[in-house]
Enzyme design. Structure first.
Site, PDB file in Angstrom:
ATOM      1  N   TYR A   1      11.784  -7.016  15.754  1.00  0.00           N
ATOM      2  CA  TYR A   1      11.625  -5.825  16.578  1.00  0.00           C
ATOM      3  C   TYR A   1      10.171  -5.372  16.522  1.00  0.00           C
ATOM      4  CZ  TYR A   1      12.545  -1.400  18.831  1.00  0.00           C
ATOM      5  OH  TYR A   1      12.541  -0.361  19.732  1.00  0.00           O
TER       6      TYR A   1
ATOM      7  N   SER B   1       4.681   5.688   5.036  1.00  0.00           N
ATOM      8  CA  SER B   1       3.683   4.885   4.343  1.00  0.00           C
ATOM      9  C   SER B   1       3.043   5.655   3.190  1.00  0.00           C
ATOM     10  CB  SER B   1       2.610   4.474   5.352  1.00  0.00           C
ATOM     11  OG  SER B   1       1.885   3.391   4.862  1.00  0.00           O
TER      12      SER B   1
ATOM     13  N   GLN C   1      -4.150   6.240   5.445  1.00  0.00           N
ATOM     14  CA  GLN C   1      -2.691   6.355   5.349  1.00  0.00           C
ATOM     15  C   GLN C   1      -2.195   7.621   6.017  1.00  0.00           C
ATOM     16  OE1 GLN C   1      -0.267   4.193   4.190  1.00  0.00           O
ATOM     17  NE2 GLN C   1      -2.119   3.001   4.447  1.00  0.00           N
TER      18      GLN C   1
ATOM     19  N   HIS D   1      -1.144   7.858   9.686  1.00  0.00           N
ATOM     20  CA  HIS D   1       0.045   7.154  10.175  1.00  0.00           C
ATOM     21  C   HIS D   1       1.138   8.127  10.596  1.00  0.00           C
ATOM     22  CE1 HIS D   1      -0.401   2.861   9.814  1.00  0.00           C
ATOM     23  NE2 HIS D   1      -0.917   2.955   8.619  1.00  0.00           N
TER      24      HIS D   1
ATOM     25  N   GLU E   1       3.612   1.839  -2.363  1.00  0.00           N
ATOM     26  CA  GLU E   1       3.567   0.753  -1.384  1.00  0.00           C
ATOM     27  C   GLU E   1       2.204   0.046  -1.460  1.00  0.00           C
ATOM     28  OE1 GLU E   1       3.491   2.239   2.589  1.00  0.00           O
ATOM     29  OE2 GLU E   1       3.994   0.311   3.503  1.00  0.00           O
ATOM     30  N   HIS E   2       1.125   0.825  -1.308  1.00  0.00           N
ATOM     31  CA  HIS E   2      -0.229   0.285  -1.419  1.00  0.00           C
ATOM     32  C   HIS E   2      -0.911   0.884  -2.633  1.00  0.00           C
ATOM     33  CE1 HIS E   2       0.525   0.567   3.032  1.00  0.00           C
ATOM     34  NE2 HIS E   2       0.081  -0.674   3.000  1.00  0.00           N
TER      35      HIS E   2
ATOM     36  N   ASP F   1      -3.964  -4.638   6.143  1.00  0.00           N
ATOM     37  CA  ASP F   1      -3.045  -4.266   7.231  1.00  0.00           C
ATOM     38  C   ASP F   1      -3.042  -5.292   8.346  1.00  0.00           C
ATOM     39  OD1 ASP F   1      -2.075  -1.976   6.173  1.00  0.00           O
ATOM     40  OD2 ASP F   1      -3.389  -0.625   7.282  1.00  0.00           O
TER      41      ASP F   1
ATOM     42  N   HIS G   1      43.153 -22.537 -11.448  1.00  0.00           N
ATOM     43  CA  HIS G   1      41.832 -23.098 -11.724  1.00  0.00           C
ATOM     44  C   HIS G   1      41.945 -24.187 -12.800  1.00  0.00           C
ATOM     45  CE1 HIS G   1      40.401 -19.693  -9.456  1.00  0.00           C
ATOM     46  NE2 HIS G   1      39.136 -19.996  -9.661  1.00  0.00           N
TER      47      HIS G   1
END
Lengths: 422, 422
Positions: free
Chosen positions: A122, A230, A252, A255, A320-321, A354, A413
């Protein structure tokens, strides 16, 4: 000592994933149901309703792609090509081989790696174009060996997709690109329509409807993570350049008003200098409204007593970063237990990763770096265990296996084993 | 040609995951909330309510473990030890190393592998003991390097856990074992109580309440797959022994009335012989009520025109367990695109892999082998991208990166790059 120079509170940085409203969830469920029942007709209807354009075909044609090349300047196409090469080179290194071990008694045990049959990506629409989303989602699937890759993206009012997206897709050799967005596109990828055959896994970012739809189809197909806002954490000492730190925090913040930008440092001098640089640089940013809101609510400067304490704060946040802007950044990598991506030194500004360096920009947000990883080739393969017992190995183990089965109360079994001993 | 000799319909084998009833989902949510608010007190109360025993301590003591060794016969302990060694040997091979690449311009790109801090394993209670669940969930976490492993399992009416479970845990060196089950145990693992510190990932099978609770906490912690009923597909030609095929089909059928057992073959003779063997062997099985129901609803024999067509049927089903009982089973492995585990030849009866051979028995069910994998060391690590650009590399790429950022409408990203060029 914890000093918060920007106004966001350190403790408020862990945020819940947006689960949408009841109305949004119901809307998504009914859209998915409609697509399952009516197929392409539902896609056309929702595209007219939500994207404001009446399409006669879902699939992007070769002529549209050629027009995109005319529209995009050749230099930009070159940059996309170079970024794609870097991303491909990095992801090719993630590839794994099937393996097999052979015992002297004839037993063979192994693990077979097989790519997924089909992946759906997507690509969000809206005001901007996201060729980087195309590169970051398609290339790992290609490196994994996925043969069929399907791209979906909502058309603009003219019924086309952004030139950057089409050029990026063409450069990667993606053959199936459909003009469909929102929950309806996710439903089409999961369950198929007359035009769009279903896929096995859906990746890529999107708005709340896309996120809710991915969560809804999860289980019937695989999905990547549900991304939160983010985040960046900069871990710096007094060798860092305040203007650079501030610019990275703001990259950041622009965003999303929910994005979070944090500086963790052992230097009060740096903390104060970055704080005033952030305010100064904010003034001239085109997206300063978003960035200001983000800095106000989720911006934070934390001054620790030592670099060790600063490292612990980073691990607590599991960002995240993470940028490490200290005298010897590489030395600290071993002590970072939780981070999506680590950027070392002043020339590894977060935007380098990025778009361009090679590693994936789809990263775990919201503290999930404690247990999640960047999107990778591993997301587009599955493993199969291989078990081949020899007669000799079987004879040596049969009674033990039957005894184990009976310990767990599973007689059939045990009998399956004993049937071979007759 | 499709001939269905057992009564289950081939087309009915894809089943939805049990999402529980509204009442069950609400019950689970309120249990989780209660544990988050009241901690240990809630665990004690729910254990009294659901397990019928009033505990004074949650943690299993060394004395209880020693009593378990007294209770279990030494031969069984030996079998558990041997199985553990086999499972450890297989999973150690799944371990991956961090890597780094170095370019001549000074750029370094890599991937760091870090184990999760803490993993929680749910071991089901009920009438039987499941030491194999202990082995199959704990060993991959240990091989990954997870330092803290927490085991939870519902106590019986005497307030103890099965000897087999305690011995298996002790053999693996698990230090934290708590007597708690159901949704309340999952809540404790996810959010912590006074006694149980939270973990990062929860794995292990359980009843519908456990499954719903795992789904509910998913996102705040990682979970393994939500397992559906067990499945086996046997792919066989006329060289297979009908009694062995039938016994293997029944070993799945005894798990659960919803379990599915399928034979796919190109031999009508084998099909007919297996069909009558299944009926014969069923008669003397202790769990024949469950097995009969399973065979009736989800048992199926599919006779294909050729082995190629049979292979396609297998790929369509994407089974959890696949046995290949043909003249040259290894030759067909490459053509199987979707399966959790493949068992080759008559001495690789499925129960060999359930307990003993080494590969994991936690496998993707319900067709999810199309995109999912067995539980593995990969489930207990996360990856972190490492990006270190040199000044030289940065100078060569800076303008391109800034241009890419502007193409996506992100000016602050471009400025973060340009701040370094000042």
């Amino acid at each position: 000592m914890r000093i918060e120079l920007l106004t966001g509170a350190f403790a408020s940085l862990k945020r819940s994933i947006d689960s949408g409203t009841e109305t949004q969830r119901d809307a998504v469920k009914s859209i998915i149901e409609e697509v399952r029942q009516k197929g392409d007709a539902a896609l056309f209807a929702f595209t007219e309703k939500f994207d404001g354009v009446s399409l006669s075909d879902l699939k992007v044609t070769e002529a549209e792609t050629q027009a995109a090349y005319q529209e995009l300047d050749p230099e930009t196409a070159d940059i996309i090509r170079e970024a794609a090469a870097n991303i491909r080179s990095y992801h090719e290194k993630q590839k794994r081989e099937s393996w097999m071990t052979y015992k002297e008694d004839g037993t063979m045990l192994g693990q077979k790696i097989t790519p997924l049959d089909a992946a759906g990506v997507y690509v969000p629409g809206g005001t901007a174009a996201y060729p980087s989303s195309v590169l970051m989602n398609v290339i790992p699937a290609q490196a994994a060996g996925v043969k069929r890759i399907v791209l979906v993206s909502p058309p603009n009012k003219e019924g086309t997709l952004p030139a950057g997206v089409l050029v990026a897709a063409k450069e990667l050799g993606v053959e199936e690109i459909y003009k469909a967005g929102g929950a309806q596109a996710i439903a089409a990828l999961a369950y198929g329509t007359e035009t769009i055959r279903p896929v096995d896994k859906i990746t890529g970012p999107g708005n709340i409807y896309v996120a809710l739809a991915k969560r809804e189809v999860f289980g019937d197909v695989a999905i990547d993570m549900i991304a939160g806002p983010s985040e960046i954490v900069v871990l710096a000492d007094n060798t860092a350049v305040p203007g650079e730190v501030a610019a990275d925090l703001l990259s950041q913040a622009e965003h999303d008003a929910l994005a979070s930008s944090v500086l963790v440092t052992d230097s009060m001098e740096l903390a104060e200098a970055v704080s005033s640089e952030v305010k100064k640089q904010l003034e001239t940013l085109p997206r300063r409204e978003i960035a200001s809101a983000s800095i106000e609510d989720y911006g934070c400067i934390y001054v620790a007593d030592s670099i060790d304490e600063a490292v612990e704060a980073v691990n607590e946040l599991a960002p995240e970063h993470l940028e490490i802007l200290t005298e010897n950044p590489m030395e600290l990598v071993g002590s970072i237990r939780h981070a999506g991506a680590i950027f070392l030194g002043r020339y590894s500004s977060e935007p380098v990763g990025d778009y361009f360096a090679g590693p994936n920009h789809v990263l775990p947000t919201n503290g999930t770096a404690r247990f999640s990883s960047p999107l990778s080739v591993d997301d587009f393969i599955k493993k199969t265990s291989i078990i081949s017992y020899s007669e000799k190995a079987f004879a040596q183990s049969a009674e033990k296996i039957a005894a184990f089965a009976r310990l767990e109360g599973l007689e059939a079994h045990a009998r399956a084993i004993e049937e071979r001993l007759k």
